[in-house]
Design a protein around this motif. Structure first.
Motif, PDB file in Angstrom:
ATOM      1  N   VAL A 139      31.861  21.392  33.573  1.00 34.90           N
ATOM      2  CA  VAL A 139      32.965  22.070  32.875  1.00 34.90           C
ATOM      3  C   VAL A 139      32.606  23.519  32.569  1.00 34.90           C
ATOM      4  O   VAL A 139      33.419  24.439  32.760  1.00 34.90           O
ATOM      5  N   ASN A 140      31.389  23.762  32.124  1.00 33.94           N
ATOM      6  CA  ASN A 140      30.978  25.120  31.786  1.00 33.94           C
ATOM      7  C   ASN A 140      30.844  25.992  33.030  1.00 33.94           C
ATOM      8  O   ASN A 140      31.055  27.212  32.954  1.00 33.94           O
ATOM      9  N   SER A 141      30.490  25.399  34.160  1.00 35.69           N
ATOM     10  CA  SER A 141      30.449  26.163  35.410  1.00 35.69           C
ATOM     11  C   SER A 141      31.834  26.694  35.751  1.00 35.69           C
ATOM     12  O   SER A 141      31.996  27.845  36.166  1.00 35.69           O
ATOM     13  N   THR A 142      32.856  25.862  35.559  1.00 37.51           N
ATOM     14  CA  THR A 142      34.228  26.311  35.786  1.00 37.51           C
ATOM     15  C   THR A 142      34.630  27.395  34.788  1.00 37.51           C
ATOM     16  O   THR A 142      35.315  28.363  35.146  1.00 37.51           O
ATOM     17  N   ALA A 143      34.200  27.237  33.544  1.00 35.23           N
ATOM     18  CA  ALA A 143      34.526  28.248  32.526  1.00 35.23           C
ATOM     19  C   ALA A 143      33.885  29.589  32.859  1.00 35.23           C
ATOM     20  O   ALA A 143      34.509  30.647  32.684  1.00 35.23           O
ATOM     21  N   LEU A 144      32.653  29.581  33.350  1.00 39.77           N
ATOM     22  CA  LEU A 144      31.996  30.825  33.739  1.00 39.77           C
ATOM     23  C   LEU A 144      32.713  31.476  34.913  1.00 39.77           C
ATOM     24  O   LEU A 144      32.800  32.702  34.997  1.00 39.77           O
ATOM     25  N   GLY A 145      33.233  30.658  35.828  1.00 33.80           N
ATOM     26  CA  GLY A 145      34.013  31.211  36.921  1.00 33.80           C
ATOM     27  C   GLY A 145      35.264  31.920  36.429  1.00 33.80           C
ATOM     28  O   GLY A 145      35.673  32.953  36.977  1.00 33.80           O
ATOM     29  N   PHE A 146      35.869  31.386  35.365  1.00 33.12           N
ATOM     30  CA  PHE A 146      37.035  32.051  34.774  1.00 33.12           C
ATOM     31  C   PHE A 146      36.641  33.388  34.152  1.00 33.12           C
ATOM     32  O   PHE A 146      37.395  34.371  34.245  1.00 33.12           O
ATOM     33  N   VAL A 147      35.475  33.449  33.518  1.00 26.90           N
ATOM     34  CA  VAL A 147      35.024  34.700  32.904  1.00 26.90           C
ATOM     35  C   VAL A 147      34.882  35.785  33.959  1.00 26.90           C
ATOM     36  O   VAL A 147      35.221  36.958  33.735  1.00 26.90           O
ATOM     37  N   LEU A 148      34.408  35.416  35.153  1.00 26.50           N
ATOM     38  CA  LEU A 148      34.244  36.391  36.223  1.00 26.50           C
ATOM     39  C   LEU A 148      35.578  36.938  36.714  1.00 26.50           C
ATOM     40  O   LEU A 148      35.611  38.008  37.329  1.00 26.50           O
ATOM     41  N   CYS A 149      36.675  36.232  36.451  1.00 23.31           N
ATOM     42  CA  CYS A 149      37.994  36.657  36.936  1.00 23.31           C
ATOM     43  C   CYS A 149      38.799  37.384  35.860  1.00 23.31           C
ATOM     44  O   CYS A 149      39.975  37.693  36.095  1.00 23.31           O
ATOM     45  N   ILE A 150      38.186  37.654  34.709  1.00 24.85           N
ATOM     46  CA  ILE A 150      38.935  38.280  33.623  1.00 24.85           C
ATOM     47  C   ILE A 150      39.391  39.685  34.013  1.00 24.85           C
ATOM     48  O   ILE A 150      40.517  40.100  33.701  1.00 24.85           O
ATOM     49  N   ASP A 151      38.542  40.457  34.713  1.00 23.28           N
ATOM     50  CA  ASP A 151      38.938  41.817  35.082  1.00 23.28           C
ATOM     51  C   ASP A 151      40.124  41.807  36.042  1.00 23.28           C
ATOM     52  O   ASP A 151      41.037  42.634  35.912  1.00 23.28           O
ATOM     53  N   GLU A 152      40.138  40.866  37.020  1.00 22.71           N
ATOM     54  CA  GLU A 152      41.292  40.765  37.901  1.00 22.71           C
ATOM     55  C   GLU A 152      42.539  40.344  37.132  1.00 22.71           C
ATOM     56  O   GLU A 152      43.649  40.805  37.437  1.00 22.71           O
ATOM     57  N   LEU A 153      42.360  39.472  36.126  1.00 20.48           N
ATOM     58  CA  LEU A 153      43.501  39.045  35.313  1.00 20.48           C
ATOM     59  C   LEU A 153      44.080  40.215  34.531  1.00 20.48           C
ATOM     60  O   LEU A 153      45.314  40.394  34.467  1.00 20.48           O
ATOM     61  N   PHE A 154      43.219  41.040  33.935  1.00 19.06           N
ATOM     62  CA  PHE A 154      43.688  42.209  33.207  1.00 19.06           C
ATOM     63  C   PHE A 154      44.416  43.178  34.138  1.00 19.06           C
ATOM     64  O   PHE A 154      45.450  43.753  33.770  1.00 19.06           O
ATOM     65  N   PHE A 155      43.848  43.372  35.330  1.00 15.69           N
ATOM     66  CA  PHE A 155      44.487  44.284  36.282  1.00 15.69           C
ATOM     67  C   PHE A 155      45.868  43.783  36.687  1.00 15.69           C
ATOM     68  O   PHE A 155      46.831  44.554  36.775  1.00 15.69           O
ATOM     69  N   GLU A 156      45.997  42.485  36.932  1.00 13.90           N
ATOM     70  CA  GLU A 156      47.266  41.926  37.390  1.00 13.90           C
ATOM     71  C   GLU A 156      48.332  41.986  36.298  1.00 13.90           C
ATOM     72  O   GLU A 156      49.518  42.218  36.591  1.00 13.90           O
ATOM     73  N   LEU A 157      47.944  41.807  35.040  1.00  9.12           N
ATOM     74  CA  LEU A 157      48.923  41.713  33.971  1.00  9.12           C
ATOM     75  C   LEU A 157      49.187  43.043  33.266  1.00  9.12           C
ATOM     76  O   LEU A 157      50.297  43.254  32.759  1.00  9.12           O
ATOM     77  N   LEU A 158      48.195  43.925  33.213  1.00  8.11           N
ATOM     78  CA  LEU A 158      48.317  45.130  32.400  1.00  8.11           C
ATOM     79  C   LEU A 158      48.551  46.398  33.206  1.00  8.11           C
ATOM     80  O   LEU A 158      48.923  47.421  32.639  1.00  8.11           O
ATOM     81  N   THR A 159      48.324  46.358  34.517  1.00  6.69           N
ATOM     82  CA  THR A 159      48.496  47.550  35.339  1.00  6.69           C
ATOM     83  C   THR A 159      49.961  47.714  35.736  1.00  6.69           C
ATOM     84  O   THR A 159      50.657  46.733  36.004  1.00  6.69           O
ATOM     85  N   SER A 160      50.413  48.949  35.783  1.00  9.00           N
ATOM     86  CA  SER A 160      51.800  49.219  36.151  1.00  9.00           C
ATOM     87  C   SER A 160      52.037  48.923  37.638  1.00  9.00           C
ATOM     88  O   SER A 160      51.105  48.937  38.451  1.00  9.00           O
ATOM     89  N   ASP A 161      53.284  48.684  37.982  1.00 11.96           N
ATOM     90  CA  ASP A 161      53.641  48.414  39.372  1.00 11.96           C
ATOM     91  C   ASP A 161      53.383  49.622  40.268  1.00 11.96           C
ATOM     92  O   ASP A 161      53.032  49.472  41.444  1.00 11.96           O
ATOM     93  N   THR A 162      53.539  50.806  39.717  1.00 10.85           N
ATOM     94  CA  THR A 162      53.269  52.019  40.499  1.00 10.85           C
ATOM     95  C   THR A 162      51.804  52.102  40.899  1.00 10.85           C
ATOM     96  O   THR A 162      51.462  52.407  42.051  1.00 10.85           O
ATOM     97  N   CYS A 163      50.916  51.811  39.943  1.00 15.12           N
ATOM     98  CA  CYS A 163      49.486  51.837  40.233  1.00 15.12           C
ATOM     99  C   CYS A 163      49.119  50.771  41.266  1.00 15.12           C
ATOM    100  O   CYS A 163      48.326  51.024  42.177  1.00 15.12           O
ATOM    101  N   LYS A 164      49.692  49.581  41.147  1.00 19.37           N
ATOM    102  CA  LYS A 164      49.423  48.528  42.127  1.00 19.37           C
ATOM    103  C   LYS A 164      49.894  48.939  43.515  1.00 19.37           C
ATOM    104  O   LYS A 164      49.209  48.694  44.518  1.00 19.37           O
ATOM    105  N   LYS A 165      51.065  49.576  43.599  1.00 24.80           N
ATOM    106  CA  LYS A 165      51.588  50.016  44.886  1.00 24.80           C
ATOM    107  C   LYS A 165      50.684  51.060  45.520  1.00 24.80           C
ATOM    108  O   LYS A 165      50.423  51.040  46.727  1.00 24.80           O
ATOM    109  N   ILE A 166      50.192  51.973  44.723  1.00 19.66           N
ATOM    110  CA  ILE A 166      49.297  53.011  45.240  1.00 19.66           C
ATOM    111  C   ILE A 166      48.011  52.391  45.771  1.00 19.66           C
ATOM    112  O   ILE A 166      47.531  52.743  46.856  1.00 19.66           O
ATOM    113  N   LEU A 167      47.426  51.469  45.011  1.00 22.85           N
ATOM    114  CA  LEU A 167      46.182  50.843  45.444  1.00 22.85           C
ATOM    115  C   LEU A 167      46.378  49.985  46.692  1.00 22.85           C
ATOM    116  O   LEU A 167      45.471  49.860  47.519  1.00 22.85           O
ATOM    117  N   GLN A 168      47.550  49.385  46.856  1.00 23.59           N
ATOM    118  CA  GLN A 168      47.820  48.598  48.053  1.00 23.59           C
ATOM    119  C   GLN A 168      47.943  49.471  49.291  1.00 23.59           C
ATOM    120  O   GLN A 168      47.557  49.055  50.387  1.00 23.59           O
TER     121      GLN A 168
END
Length: 286
Positions: A139-168
């Protein structure tokens, strides 16, 4: 076990590992730690790519945005045939970066990413090795995997659509220019490849041969061995009968931690009490 079967004291001391609670498997812990390290390899590759990019980028300020209209036809015809808009003629590509911005990204982006990755590697390993129960380890191995994805989660939820379009739409920086080889005949390209291979140094030859081996597997295995040696060397001690047990444990003198102590406890250790609150009991006394 010693209290329940005093007549089998010799067999219990020889076969039972007190650090694994009798029925737990140390091999399962090692596998979980290895899987955790493999999950961190993608982040390590991203750090390596960022470091190479900062090294290979030209140290002169260049524009990362261009307006390019193909020369093979009028712009109106291109728009009509391909259903392009004006934004389709805008090209975004990684280009040169001024030295001061390289230094800024190296200090405030690359170095923190390396420190956070190393701290996460050591903290995750200690966390898994000291978790009681194999089911909790999974269970903790899965939880640590979630911690590694926190930065991608922040980027997906908090970044503007314009910034995402530019990076794509941004194009990668080409490390090599292959335009000359593209215009050569196939036989000439093959001859040039053979000549360059024969003339290269032994180091380049080793790199060429190493490309056929699973470098990521070798690197992950090396990191796994390294963190295991670190854990047993800093957290455990070897008894006279050849069993690894925990070292004496001390409580911190305060409940507050600085930012560096929380993120990098290996390098910035908090002040501990002089007397241990737990020591490994001597089995011979039982």
């Amino acid at each position: 076990f010693l209290d329940m079967f005093p007549d089998r004291k010799h067999d219990i001391n020889e076969h039972v590992d007190p650090g694994e609670f009798g029925v737990e498997s140390s091999e399962s812990r090692y596998v979980c730690v290895f899987v955790f390290i493999v999950s961190m390899m993608s982040e390590l590759q991203g750090i390596w790519s960022l470091g190479r990019l900062l090294c290979f980028l030209p140290s002169t300020a260049e524009s990362w945005i261009h307006y390019e209209v193909p020369a093979w036809a009028p712009k109106s015809h291109i728009k009509q045939v391909h259903e392009y808009t004006e934004l389709d003629f805008v090209k975004l590509a990684v280009a040169g970066m001024d030295v001061k911005w390289k230094v800024f990204n190296f200090i405030f982006v690359l170095i923190p990413k390396v420190l956070i990755w190393a701290g996460m590697l050591l903290a995750g390993t200690i966390f898994l090795m000291e978790t009681q129960g194999i089911d909790n380890i999974v269970v903790n191995s899965t939880a640590l995997g979630f911690v590694l994805c926190i930065d991608e989660l922040f980027f997906e939820l908090l970044t503007s659509d314009t910034c995402k379009k530019i990076l794509q739409r941004i194009e990668a920086f080409p490390l090599f220019d292959l335009q000359h080889e593209e215009n050569m005949e196939d036989d000439a390209v093959l001859v040039r490849h053979v000549e360059n291979t024969m003339a290269c140094s032994w180091f380049a030859s080793v790199r060429a041969w190493s490309s056929m081996f699973p470098i990521n597997l070798v690197l992950a295995s090396g990191l796994w061995i390294g963190v295991m040696v670190y854990y047993y060397g800093t957290r455990c001690q070897l008894t006279e009968d050849g069993i690894w047990v925990s070292r004496s444990m001390y409580l911190p003198k305060g409940v507050g931690l600085t930012l560096f102590q929380a993120m990098l406890p290996t390098l910035f250790r908090p002040e501990m009490e002089d007397e241990p609150y737990w020591t490994m009991p001597d089995r011979q006394e039982k």
